[in-house]
Design a protein around this motif. Structure first.
Motif, PDB file in Angstrom:
ATOM      1  N   ILE A   3      41.923  47.252  43.551  1.00  0.00           N
ATOM      2  CA  ILE A   3      42.007  46.933  42.125  1.00  0.00           C
ATOM      3  C   ILE A   3      43.266  46.102  41.856  1.00  0.00           C
ATOM      4  O   ILE A   3      43.366  45.446  40.825  1.00  0.00           O
ATOM      5  N   ALA A   4      44.205  46.121  42.806  1.00  0.00           N
ATOM      6  CA  ALA A   4      45.400  45.276  42.667  1.00  0.00           C
ATOM      7  C   ALA A   4      45.033  43.797  42.695  1.00  0.00           C
ATOM      8  O   ALA A   4      45.824  42.947  42.278  1.00  0.00           O
ATOM      9  N   GLY A   5      43.845  43.501  43.176  1.00  0.00           N
ATOM     10  CA  GLY A   5      43.368  42.114  43.178  1.00  0.00           C
ATOM     11  C   GLY A   5      42.549  41.765  41.951  1.00  0.00           C
ATOM     12  O   GLY A   5      42.113  40.629  41.784  1.00  0.00           O
ATOM     13  N   LEU A   6      42.333  42.756  41.084  1.00  0.00           N
ATOM     14  CA  LEU A   6      41.595  42.509  39.833  1.00  0.00           C
ATOM     15  C   LEU A   6      42.562  42.142  38.714  1.00  0.00           C
ATOM     16  O   LEU A   6      42.248  41.355  37.836  1.00  0.00           O
ATOM     17  N   ALA A   7      43.726  42.801  38.730  1.00  0.00           N
ATOM     18  CA  ALA A   7      44.766  42.513  37.736  1.00  0.00           C
ATOM     19  C   ALA A   7      46.104  42.921  38.346  1.00  0.00           C
ATOM     20  O   ALA A   7      46.174  43.921  39.063  1.00  0.00           O
ATOM     21  N   ALA A   8      47.119  42.161  38.041  1.00  0.00           N
ATOM     22  CA  ALA A   8      48.445  42.468  38.602  1.00  0.00           C
ATOM     23  C   ALA A   8      49.102  43.600  37.815  1.00  0.00           C
ATOM     24  O   ALA A   8      48.666  43.942  36.718  1.00  0.00           O
ATOM     25  N   TYR A   9      50.106  44.195  38.409  1.00  0.00           N
ATOM     26  CA  TYR A   9      50.933  45.180  37.710  1.00  0.00           C
ATOM     27  C   TYR A   9      52.387  44.868  38.038  1.00  0.00           C
ATOM     28  O   TYR A   9      52.667  44.204  39.058  1.00  0.00           O
ATOM     29  N   PRO A  10      53.334  45.333  37.198  1.00  0.00           N
ATOM     30  CA  PRO A  10      54.735  44.949  37.418  1.00  0.00           C
ATOM     31  C   PRO A  10      55.210  45.334  38.818  1.00  0.00           C
ATOM     32  O   PRO A  10      55.032  46.475  39.248  1.00  0.00           O
ATOM     33  N   GLY A  11      55.790  44.377  39.504  1.00  0.00           N
ATOM     34  CA  GLY A  11      56.300  44.615  40.854  1.00  0.00           C
ATOM     35  C   GLY A  11      55.228  44.484  41.930  1.00  0.00           C
ATOM     36  O   GLY A  11      55.531  44.515  43.118  1.00  0.00           O
ATOM     37  N   GLY A  12      53.983  44.319  41.514  1.00  0.00           N
ATOM     38  CA  GLY A  12      52.884  44.209  42.500  1.00  0.00           C
ATOM     39  C   GLY A  12      52.758  42.816  43.091  1.00  0.00           C
ATOM     40  O   GLY A  12      52.178  42.638  44.177  1.00  0.00           O
ATOM     41  N   ASN A  13      53.294  41.865  42.360  1.00  0.00           N
ATOM     42  CA  ASN A  13      53.235  40.409  42.661  1.00  0.00           C
ATOM     43  C   ASN A  13      52.540  39.996  43.968  1.00  0.00           C
ATOM     44  O   ASN A  13      51.355  39.658  43.964  1.00  0.00           O
ATOM     45  N   VAL A  14      53.237  40.008  45.078  1.00  0.00           N
ATOM     46  CA  VAL A  14      52.663  39.428  46.309  1.00  0.00           C
ATOM     47  C   VAL A  14      51.535  40.307  46.847  1.00  0.00           C
ATOM     48  O   VAL A  14      50.514  39.789  47.320  1.00  0.00           O
ATOM     49  N   TYR A  15      51.692  41.637  46.772  1.00  0.00           N
ATOM     50  CA  TYR A  15      50.595  42.503  47.229  1.00  0.00           C
ATOM     51  C   TYR A  15      49.334  42.204  46.412  1.00  0.00           C
ATOM     52  O   TYR A  15      48.247  42.024  46.981  1.00  0.00           O
ATOM     53  N   CYS A  16      49.480  42.142  45.090  1.00  0.00           N
ATOM     54  CA  CYS A  16      48.319  41.846  44.236  1.00  0.00           C
ATOM     55  C   CYS A  16      47.725  40.483  44.603  1.00  0.00           C
ATOM     56  O   CYS A  16      46.494  40.323  44.641  1.00  0.00           O
ATOM     57  N   ALA A  17      48.594  39.527  44.874  1.00  0.00           N
ATOM     58  CA  ALA A  17      48.099  38.182  45.222  1.00  0.00           C
ATOM     59  C   ALA A  17      47.304  38.209  46.518  1.00  0.00           C
ATOM     60  O   ALA A  17      46.273  37.535  46.637  1.00  0.00           O
ATOM     61  N   THR A  18      47.755  39.004  47.492  1.00  0.00           N
ATOM     62  CA  THR A  18      46.984  39.057  48.748  1.00  0.00           C
ATOM     63  C   THR A  18      45.615  39.668  48.504  1.00  0.00           C
ATOM     64  O   THR A  18      44.616  39.233  49.080  1.00  0.00           O
ATOM     65  N   LYS A  19      45.552  40.671  47.640  1.00  0.00           N
ATOM     66  CA  LYS A  19      44.263  41.342  47.405  1.00  0.00           C
ATOM     67  C   LYS A  19      43.352  40.474  46.533  1.00  0.00           C
ATOM     68  O   LYS A  19      42.130  40.491  46.718  1.00  0.00           O
ATOM     69  N   ALA A  20      43.936  39.723  45.606  1.00  0.00           N
ATOM     70  CA  ALA A  20      43.124  38.764  44.849  1.00  0.00           C
ATOM     71  C   ALA A  20      42.565  37.708  45.808  1.00  0.00           C
ATOM     72  O   ALA A  20      41.406  37.285  45.686  1.00  0.00           O
ATOM     73  N   ALA A  21      43.378  37.331  46.776  1.00  0.00           N
ATOM     74  CA  ALA A  21      42.925  36.344  47.764  1.00  0.00           C
ATOM     75  C   ALA A  21      41.791  36.907  48.612  1.00  0.00           C
ATOM     76  O   ALA A  21      40.816  36.198  48.920  1.00  0.00           O
ATOM     77  N   VAL A  22      41.901  38.170  48.984  1.00  0.00           N
ATOM     78  CA  VAL A  22      40.819  38.790  49.777  1.00  0.00           C
ATOM     79  C   VAL A  22      39.518  38.788  48.967  1.00  0.00           C
ATOM     80  O   VAL A  22      38.443  38.509  49.494  1.00  0.00           O
ATOM     81  N   ARG A  23      39.624  39.070  47.678  1.00  0.00           N
ATOM     82  CA  ARG A  23      38.410  39.074  46.842  1.00  0.00           C
ATOM     83  C   ARG A  23      37.790  37.679  46.777  1.00  0.00           C
ATOM     84  O   ARG A  23      36.583  37.518  46.948  1.00  0.00           O
ATOM     85  N   ILE A  24      38.589  36.675  46.569  1.00  0.00           N
ATOM     86  CA  ILE A  24      38.033  35.322  46.417  1.00  0.00           C
ATOM     87  C   ILE A  24      37.519  34.811  47.769  1.00  0.00           C
ATOM     88  O   ILE A  24      36.547  34.055  47.831  1.00  0.00           O
ATOM     89  N   LEU A  25      38.158  35.271  48.844  1.00  0.00           N
ATOM     90  CA  LEU A  25      37.651  34.895  50.176  1.00  0.00           C
ATOM     91  C   LEU A  25      36.271  35.493  50.423  1.00  0.00           C
ATOM     92  O   LEU A  25      35.407  34.851  51.018  1.00  0.00           O
ATOM     93  N   GLY A  26      36.070  36.720  49.938  1.00  0.00           N
ATOM     94  CA  GLY A  26      34.755  37.338  50.080  1.00  0.00           C
ATOM     95  C   GLY A  26      33.703  36.545  49.327  1.00  0.00           C
ATOM     96  O   GLY A  26      32.591  36.308  49.831  1.00  0.00           O
ATOM     97  N   ASP A  27      34.075  36.119  48.142  1.00  0.00           N
ATOM     98  CA  ASP A  27      33.176  35.299  47.318  1.00  0.00           C
ATOM     99  C   ASP A  27      32.854  33.990  48.049  1.00  0.00           C
ATOM    100  O   ASP A  27      31.691  33.570  48.157  1.00  0.00           O
ATOM    101  N   ALA A  28      33.882  33.368  48.586  1.00  0.00           N
ATOM    102  CA  ALA A  28      33.701  32.100  49.305  1.00  0.00           C
ATOM    103  C   ALA A  28      32.859  32.298  50.565  1.00  0.00           C
ATOM    104  O   ALA A  28      31.953  31.496  50.869  1.00  0.00           O
TER     105      ALA A  28
END
Ligand code: NDP
Ligand code: 8X3
Length: 255
Positions: free
Chosen positions: A143-168
């Motif tokens: 869920i860290a890839g669905l929306a960021a939270y304070p201090g999550g920055n790079v971790y959230c970005a990696t998980k958002a990337a994993v989600r978009i990679l799955g889509d791709a």
């Protein structure tokens, strides 16, 4: 349905990956278990062999090591080369610093593991899946890839990337029978938080304070559900949270 299929689980030494192995073993799959902590993998393999007569092969692997991953794959024994299912689970977070205070080594560790490691493994297993006309890629995002939270920055970005990679990847594989599933868990009680806070167990325990988090087994059972759908059904993305969690920022603590 899954009996006899070869399942690669990355990050099988702990948490969600370990429970995936435990949930899948009774279904008759052949388990290829990788992570860095070999002793833990061996203990798991022995457990599953004893309990279910499961066929297991444990190997130490650091998914960040591009050449190491390639060499590992090329040297798999012939009867372990035909990977039918990969559960890309190896991953971690480090710290909860604001971006402006962040440690670049932490960023690189998260990007190298969660994103690049997943790509290295997936790139190697996909051609065989396509060639054999059978395959399923399961990516453990968050869920860290669905929306960021304070201090999550790079971790959230990696998980958002994993989600978009799955889509791709689903788009790139369209026309093949290979399926792609992205799983987004909320809070799961594993070694995730002790790793994030580098062994500060008190801080780690605070993450789950006053609520009942998901277990690794909850996530593993969800993975097994996706894997056991008939071949014409692809669960593309699935989000599961504890009942007391609405999103990464909003939890209900009963204290
Ligand atoms: P754990 O820390 O319990 O497990 C992480 C696993 O990843 C371990 O087996 C670890 O093995 C492995 N791993 C870490 N780095 C590497 C590496 N470089 N090479 C190979 N394996 C590696 O945490 P979880 O089970 O919770 O985490 C599993 C996945 O679930 C992660 O991708 C995480 O981001 C994701 N997730 C976790 C949530 C949670 O709240 N716990 C929620 C949402 C997603 P070893 O150290 O032996 O290499
Ligand atoms: C792990 C869940 O919310 O701690 O991906 O980032 S969270």
């Amino acid at each position: 349905m899954l009996a006899g299929q070869t399942v690669l689980v990355t990050g099988a030494s702990s948490g969600i990956g370990l429970e995936c192995a435990r949930v899948l073993a009774p279904l008759g799959v052949r388990l290829l278990l990788v992570a860095r902590r070999y002793e833990r993998l061996m203990a798991l393999a022995e457990e599953l062999q004893t309990q279910y007569k499961a066929s297991c092969f444990a190997q130490a692997l650091d998914v960040r090591d591009r050449l190491g991953v390639q060499t590992w794959f090329e040297h798999l024994p012939p009867d372990w080369q035909n990977i039918d299912i990969v559960i890309n689970n190896a991953g971690l977070s480090r710290g909860l610093d604001k971006l402006q205070d962040g440690d670049i080594n932490d960023w690189e560790e998260m990007i190298d593991t969660n994103l690049k490691g997943l790509l290295y493994v997936t790139r190697l297993v996909l051609p065989g899946m396509i060639h054999r006309g059978r395959g399923h890629v399961v990516n453990i995002a968050s869920i860290a890839g669905l929306a960021a939270y304070p201090g999550g920055n790079v971790y959230c970005a990696t998980k958002a990337a994993v989600r978009i990679l799955g889509d791709a990847l689903k788009q790139d594989l369209l026309g093949t029978p290979v399926r792609v599933t992205t799983i987004n868990p909320g809070l799961v009680d594993t070694e995730f938080s002790p790793v994030r806070f580098r062994g500060d167990t008190e801080r780690a325990q605070q993450v789950y304070r006053g609520l009942t988090p998901l277990t690794g087994r909850d996530v593993a059972e969800t993975v097994a559900f996706c894997l056991t759908r008939p071949p014409h059904v692809n669960i593309q993305e699935l989000t599961l949270l504890p009942t007391d969690q609405a999103n990464a920022l909003l939890v209900h603590r009963r204290e």
